[in-house]
Design a protein around this motif. Structure first.
Motif, PDB file in Angstrom:
ATOM      1  N   HIS A  92     -17.295 -22.602 -10.752  1.00 15.13           N
ATOM      2  CA  HIS A  92     -16.474 -22.250  -9.578  1.00 15.13           C
ATOM      3  C   HIS A  92     -17.330 -22.293  -8.315  1.00 15.13           C
ATOM      4  CE1 HIS A  92     -12.862 -19.823  -8.022  1.00 15.13           C
ATOM      5  NE2 HIS A  92     -13.660 -19.970  -6.980  1.00 15.13           N
ATOM      6  N   ASP A 126     -18.901 -17.669  -5.916  1.00 11.01           N
ATOM      7  CA  ASP A 126     -17.731 -18.248  -5.266  1.00 11.01           C
ATOM      8  C   ASP A 126     -18.187 -19.029  -4.027  1.00 11.01           C
ATOM      9  OD1 ASP A 126     -15.085 -18.871  -4.740  1.00 11.01           O
ATOM     10  OD2 ASP A 126     -14.639 -16.961  -3.766  1.00 11.01           O
ATOM     11  N   PRO A 131     -13.234 -25.685  -7.529  1.00  7.52           N
ATOM     12  CA  PRO A 131     -12.140 -24.937  -8.144  1.00  7.52           C
ATOM     13  C   PRO A 131     -10.832 -24.881  -7.365  1.00  7.52           C
ATOM     14  CG  PRO A 131     -13.609 -23.436  -7.043  1.00  7.52           C
ATOM     15  CD  PRO A 131     -14.129 -24.803  -6.760  1.00  7.52           C
ATOM     16  N   HIS A 160     -17.084 -24.117  -4.300  1.00  4.70           N
ATOM     17  CA  HIS A 160     -16.292 -24.953  -3.379  1.00  4.70           C
ATOM     18  C   HIS A 160     -17.203 -25.975  -2.709  1.00  4.70           C
ATOM     19  CE1 HIS A 160     -12.738 -22.370  -3.858  1.00  4.70           C
ATOM     20  NE2 HIS A 160     -13.639 -21.401  -3.996  1.00  4.70           N
ATOM     21  N   ASN A 197     -18.325 -18.333  -0.490  1.00  4.93           N
ATOM     22  CA  ASN A 197     -17.642 -17.112  -0.053  1.00  4.93           C
ATOM     23  C   ASN A 197     -18.480 -15.838  -0.197  1.00  4.93           C
ATOM     24  OD1 ASN A 197     -15.184 -18.276   0.824  1.00  4.93           O
ATOM     25  ND2 ASN A 197     -14.660 -18.653  -1.304  1.00  4.93           N
ATOM     26  N   HIS A 254     -13.976 -14.780  -9.423  1.00  2.00           N
ATOM     27  CA  HIS A 254     -14.708 -13.934  -8.463  1.00  2.00           C
ATOM     28  C   HIS A 254     -14.201 -12.485  -8.439  1.00  2.00           C
ATOM     29  CE1 HIS A 254     -11.316 -15.263  -5.949  1.00  2.00           C
ATOM     30  NE2 HIS A 254     -11.751 -16.500  -6.015  1.00  2.00           N
ATOM     31  N   LYS A 288      -5.474 -23.975 -11.409  1.00  2.00           N
ATOM     32  CA  LYS A 288      -5.789 -22.717 -10.747  1.00  2.00           C
ATOM     33  C   LYS A 288      -4.564 -22.242  -9.982  1.00  2.00           C
ATOM     34  CE  LYS A 288      -9.066 -20.684  -7.518  1.00  2.00           C
ATOM     35  NZ  LYS A 288      -9.792 -20.920  -6.268  1.00  2.00           N
TER      36      LYS A 288
HETATM   37 ZN    ZN Z   1     -13.218 -19.661  -4.978  1.00  2.00          ZN
END
Ligand code: ZN
Length: 541
Positions: free
Chosen positions: A58, A371, A111, A60, A374, A257, A175
């Motif tokens: 996962h 994540d 993801p 991005h 993030n 997450h 997802k």
């Molecule tokens: Zn994410």
């Protein structure tokens, strides 16, 4: 050509190996030790740790939201990671591949690919060197899914639609992001929980999650439905996370997450770590897997298809830059963010993530993520591995945090230290199994020869940041943390069977709604990399 990695400490939990031995490579695959004859090439790895290439489930790394993040925060590219001359933020595709490889990662999953943006995401993925890639396709806030549920079209129609969308978007799994919440946001809804209903459609978030989960199970997809829950980041959202875990009802479900859902309302500030309660719920629910989404301190940018949450978080943007874009289904939200060790809330988040890693007992069911970007950019991984493996290092970090933040967590009381075998399970064997990728995550004969070798160092973060050797498909790509060649990897997809009638139905739907055929969103085989390979000029990251 026969290659031998000689005399290293081999850690391969999938085969119960944890000791000194050899690993043999031929034609890009791992092979059994030959009965006779000797290697054409030998790497002496005595004293070093030999693991399969790591897999990130996962992160991005490509697609619409990442592009918007780069446009909003071009300066992030220039912010260097503390103690290491690598950029923290919105990397180029090339840097993404090189920085992952230098740490020993050889497969990374993007993801959150919206079906209508899949072509751009795959073109970008194909441009990332060295690593293999895959994408999870986002469903659950789109009109067609919600329309199937409103119209009570039944389980078979949902399965066919999931299978059709995976085929057109070339996904590896499905997802759902704040199921129904992004659609409700378009009607000015600002809070949305598991049993709230999407305006106009009259279907609850729970019903969306359950329908997609059942569809994924019925299609026999290896990867369970990957769920970004409702109420991300909100004090007291532990109740949402526990309710979503209970909604798994014994069927496979992956919660993404979960650190961002481990929040209670205890303490003088009305915000506390509820990680122990969440870990207990995960430990008890054997069909549920989770990844953590660890927070680390420093500047980053949050990018998410959870537009409702991103809009609510806009006032916390630092620097003051944020962006919400609407569109079909989820849309996207980008909010700049700077996690600070002196900030009460950020300190609790940091501790809660580590509590989850350390209190969830089964390394086959808890996965290593920030994540990216993030919770932190993926370049922070080496520091997190070090924290998991060393309680004294955790104590050092804790001593620099606000005491009132530490007081609403249990982290100081946790003595557990991850072993090499647990690290290898969490980052290799378990993710391969979770994604249904039998050819990787282990060092058994027949596996792709994706291998990471680390030279033990008192400074574990330095060790994990600069792998001693990394092989991709049997070719040496990293030596002492430096990239020595830059081949292109593959894109991993899954194509479940579907009833042909769905093709006609989707053509009619797109024609009526958009005046288009769905060909505009169909990702052609030729788009998926393997693209090309070239000899890189060796240089340090
Ligand atoms: Zn994410």
């Amino acid at each position: 050509m026969l290659t031998r990695l000689a005399g290293g400490h081999v850690v391969d939990p999938a085969h119960g190996r944890d000791g000194v031995g050899d690993v043999w490579i031929s034609d890009g695959r791992i092979v059994a030790a030959p009965q006779a004859g000797k290697a054409d090439e030998t790497h002496d790895v005595a004293g070093k740790m030999v693991l399969a290439g790591a897999i990130d489930i996962h992160s991005h790394i490509a697609g619409h939201n990442e592009t918007m993040g780069r446009l909003l925060l071009p300066e992030l590219r220039q912010v260097e990671h503390p103690g290491h001359g690598t950029p923290r933020g919105a990397w180029t595709t090339r840097e993404t591949g090189r920085l992952y490889a230098a740490m020993g990662f050889t497969t990374v999953i993007e993801p959150a690919v919206a079906p209508h943006h899949a072509l751009q995401a795959h073109l970008e993925l194909a441009d990332i060197p060295i690593i293999d890639k895959g994408a999870l396709t986002v469903l659950g806030n789109d009109d067609f899914t919600l329309g199937l549920l409103r119209g009570k079209d039944g389980a078979q129609a949902m399965q066919d639609y999931i299978a059709w969308t995976l085929a057109t978007s070339r996904g590896l799994g499905v997802k759902v992001v704040n199921a129904g919440g992004a659609e409700a946001f378009k009607e000015n809804v600002r809070t949305f929980s598991l049993d709230d209903e999407v305006p106009d459609y009259g279907v609850s978030s729970r019903a969306i999650v359950k329908a997609l989960q059942h569809g994924v199970v019925a299609l026999g997809l290896p990867h369970p439905l990957h769920v970004h829950c409702n109420n991300l980041g909100v004090a007291g959202n532990i109740d949402t996370a526990v309710a979503t875990i209970a909604a798994a009802e014994g069927l496979p479900l992956h919660l993404a997450h979960i650190q961002f859902y481990a929040y209670g309302k205890e303490g003088p500030r009305g915000f506390s770590s509820a990680a122990p309660r969440l870990a207990e719920a995960v430990n008890a629910a054997k069909s549920v897997t989770v990844d953590v989404g660890q927070v680390m301190f420093g500047q980053t940018v949050t990018i998410s298809s959870d537009v409702l949450r991103q809009f609510n978080a806009r006032n916390s943007a630092k620097p003051k830059k944020w962006l919400i874009d609407d569109g079909d289904a989820n849309g996207g939200g980008i909010v700049a963010y700077d996690y600070s060790a002196s900030n009460f809330f950020n300190a609790v988040q940091w501790a809660a993530g580590l509590e989850l890693f350390l209190l969830i007992t089964d390394p086959w069911r808890v996965f290593f993520t920030t994540d990216h970007p993030n919770g932190a950019p993926f370049t922070a991984y080496p520091d997190i591995f070090a924290l998991l493996m060393d309680r004294n290092l955790r104590a050092e970090w804790l001593s620099r945090l606000p005491t009132e933040a530490v007081a609403v967590t249990t982290l100081p009381s946790i003595a557990r230290e991850y072993s090499w075998s647990e690290i290898a399970t969490m980052t290799r064997a378990a993710p391969a199994r979770l994604l249904g990728l039998k050819d990787r995550g282990h060092l058994g004969a027949g596996a792709v020869a994706d291998i990471a070798v680390y030279a033990p160092n008192r400074d574990k973060a330095t060790m994990f940041r600069n792998a001693a050797l990394v092989f991709k498909d049997g070719a040496l790509v990293v030596r002492d943390g430096a990239i020595v060649s830059e081949p292109y990897g593959r894109t991993l997809t899954v194509t479940p069977a579907r009833d042909k009638a769905i093709e006609r139905r989707m053509r009619d739907y797109y024609q009526e709604r958009y005046g288009l055929t769905p060909d505009f969103m169909t990702v052609a085989e030729r788009v998926l990399g393997s693209r090309y390979a070239f000899e890189a000029v060796p240089c340090r990251n």
